[in-house]
Scaffold this active site. Structure first.
Site, mmCIF file in Angstrom:
data_model
loop_
_atom_site.group_PDB
_atom_site.id
_atom_site.type_symbol
_atom_site.label_atom_id
_atom_site.label_comp_id
_atom_site.label_asym_id
_atom_site.label_seq_id
_atom_site.Cartn_x
_atom_site.Cartn_y
_atom_site.Cartn_z
ATOM 1 C CG LEU A 20 -2.096 -1.067 1.055
ATOM 2 C CD1 LEU A 20 -3.007 -1.031 2.282
ATOM 3 C CD2 LEU A 20 -2.904 -0.914 -0.223
ATOM 4 C CG ASP A 21 3.932 4.355 0.859
ATOM 5 O OD1 ASP A 21 3.623 5.040 -0.147
ATOM 6 O OD2 ASP A 21 4.647 4.795 1.774
#
Length: 162
Positions: A20-21
């Site tokens: 997610l990053d």
């Protein structure tokens, strides 16, 4: 490098883990006995076993289009979120980090779809790298339903001459 980066994300997804990053600064590279080692770092936003849950707030540094312009549709957590960041990262690998502003703005939001596609087209025309351009179009697809997975990108990269 792009092939290995895709492999790392694919390995996470096979374990139902989302980073997610995904971004270039979260990939750490070093030489170890004349071998390049690449590690993925910063798992602060990572989630496991959460596929299909609503994406409620900004997490990704390189925000996928579906999290910016929701058009009344609640985006869901899944591999396409990581695939967008992977697309930006692969773009930086092949085009240089200084060109990133052609596909995302300073807030990490995508430029207009036409601008992203035009940038990939210009790269393809200038470099003659049609397969790499196809990979970029796949990973930077504005539709999460048709966006390429890390596995698709890795397989396409494996087919390139090194």
């Amino acid at each position: 490098i792009a092939h290995y980066v895709c492999s790392l994300i694919e390995a996470l997804h096979s374990r139902k883990i989302l980073h997610l990053d995904v971004k270039s600064t979260n990939f750490l590279c070093r030489m170890n006995q004349n071998q390049l080692e690449i590690r993925l770092s910063d798992f602060g936003a990572a989630k496991q076993n959460c596929y299909g849950r609503p994406y409620k707030h900004h997490v990704c540094t390189f925000r996928p289009p579906e999290t910016v312009e929701t058009k009344g549709v609640q985006p869901v957590i899944g591999p396409p979120l990581d695939a967008w960041g992977l697309g930006v990262t692969v773009f930086e690998i092949v085009c240089g980090g200084n060109n990133r502003s052609r596909i995302i703005n300073k807030a990490g939001e995508p430029q207009k779809q036409e601008a992203v596609l035009q940038t990939i087209h210009e790269y393809e025309e200038k470099s003659g790298q049609h397969q790499v351009a196809a990979i970029l179009r796949g990973l930077l697809d504005f539709s999460p339903q048709t966006r390429w997975s890390a596995q698709q990108a890795r397989e396409a990269l494996a087919g390139l001459d090194h």
